[in-house]
Motif scaffolding. Sequence first.
Motif, short mmCIF file in Angstrom:
data_model
loop_
_atom_site.label_atom_id
_atom_site.label_comp_id
_atom_site.label_asym_id
_atom_site.label_seq_id
_atom_site.Cartn_x
_atom_site.Cartn_y
_atom_site.Cartn_z
N PHE A 24 -17.67 9.85 4.86
CA PHE A 24 -18.22 11.17 5.11
C PHE A 24 -18.27 11.48 6.61
CE2 PHE A 24 -21.95 13.87 5.99
CZ PHE A 24 -21.63 14.98 5.25
N TYR A 27 -14.69 12.06 7.85
CA TYR A 27 -14.15 13.35 7.39
C TYR A 27 -14.81 14.50 8.15
CZ TYR A 27 -12.95 17.25 4.35
OH TYR A 27 -12.49 18.46 3.87
N GLN A 28 -16.12 14.44 8.29
CA GLN A 28 -16.81 15.51 9.01
C GLN A 28 -16.39 15.55 10.47
OE1 GLN A 28 -17.79 17.70 7.31
NE2 GLN A 28 -19.81 17.61 6.58
N SER A 29 -16.19 14.37 11.06
CA SER A 29 -15.74 14.31 12.45
C SER A 29 -14.34 14.90 12.59
CB SER A 29 -15.75 12.86 12.93
OG SER A 29 -15.27 12.78 14.25
N LYS A 31 -12.97 17.07 10.55
CA LYS A 31 -13.07 18.50 10.28
C LYS A 31 -13.57 19.26 11.50
CE LYS A 31 -15.30 21.69 7.04
NZ LYS A 31 -16.25 21.79 5.90
N SER A 32 -14.58 18.70 12.16
CA SER A 32 -15.12 19.35 13.36
C SER A 32 -14.10 19.35 14.49
CB SER A 32 -16.40 18.63 13.79
OG SER A 32 -16.92 19.17 14.97
#
Length: 456
Positions: A24, A27-29, A31-32
């Motif tokens: 998570f 993925y969030q990193s 995405k950002s």
Amino acid sequence: MKIKTRLTLLFSLITATILLIFVFIIYQSAKSNREKEFFNTLEKEAVTKANLFFNAKVEAKTLQDIYKNNRQILNEVEVSIYDNTFQLLYHDALDIDIVKETQGMIKEIFKKGKIAFYQEDWQVIGLKYTFDNQNYVIFAAAYDQYGYTKLNNLLQNSIMVFIFSILFIYIAGRFFSQKAFEPVKEMTEKAQQISATNLDLRLTTHHSKDELAELAKTFNEMLNRLENSFEAQKHFVSNISHELRTPLAAIVTELELSLTRERASEDYKMAIQNALSDTKKLVRLSNSLLDLAKASYDTAQISFKNVRIDEILIDARQKVQRANPEYKIAICFEGDFDYDEQISVNGNEYLLKVAFANLLENGCKFSKQKQSSVDIAFGENQIILRFSDEGIGIAEDDLSCLFSPFYRGKNKTFAEGNGIGLYLTQKIISLHNGKIEVASKINVGTTFTVLLPPVQ
């Protein structure tokens, strides 16, 4: 559910949670970072096209043709330029017009300098641009197909890696937990083979010092105690059977002989006397066994209270002399005591009376003069009782076995007994946190020394 299965599942769950958090975060990193990088790209594209439009004086038609040609093979950035009066100066494709700019957007850009937002899946950036001391607003919008594709690939790969990792971790955890619990399985199989008939079997203890080795060692020690207890019980039952069989056989024989033919009254009296004597032996044996059973209770089940040793000794003497009036027993003090606690112990009155009566009776029984004495002395934190007689004494070979149940030494022909008294006495003294010692010389006498802790 078995422990190894529970541990495997727990380990897999913990690992899955850690992996899920890790995936998570990645993925969030990603995405950002994609979002920030594409907004930066939009800003650069917007400034580049504004420079071409204002500085290079490239015609709008040329810029639009470039945009339309590039848009057919890649996601080209759509740029629009407004002045401060919301007058459109340039637009890459009015027929498409993804952004749908408003005057409120322009005012916000003039106020903030730059804005960034999403128009559906399209990213849009608006920024203030200055040329020849005139302020303009540039909008740039595009769909990051390449970035979204990379992000989706990352998500799919992460999910696949997560699933395969969990499967691998579960299988590995299952394998290693099975390996770790193999000693437990071996111990269980070995323990299932142990019964009352083969208490000599023991669990295999490895040279390691882990918890399982400690458990096996403790279990083996318990088996040692059980085996000793079983052996003692078998020996005890065997001795009891022998002790009971002898007087019972004698009683039966006497009575059968009395019934075989008519006899004189004196003969009948003699038979009854012999039967009565054997019956008394049985009564003494049964009483000793009952006392032994009481002394073998758990200490939590025995009533203890403060009792005076001298009073118990007097009661024990009366008990012995009531059964044997010819016995002579003297009780002497070797010193004075200042308060009752000094001669009192925390104990069971009945059991102490039994122990003292056994010692007094033994002293008289094995003495030709039928007499014994007990001296009471006071040591440091202990009451000292010396039970002495001037009897036949005890052979040195018998001293080591003197307190064994049903043991009778070489002097058994001198007086009757069942071999329980001294064993019972030692058990009672031990129950009261005391000690008993013996010293004896043949034809000189015997002294039993009892040490008891006084009331604190």
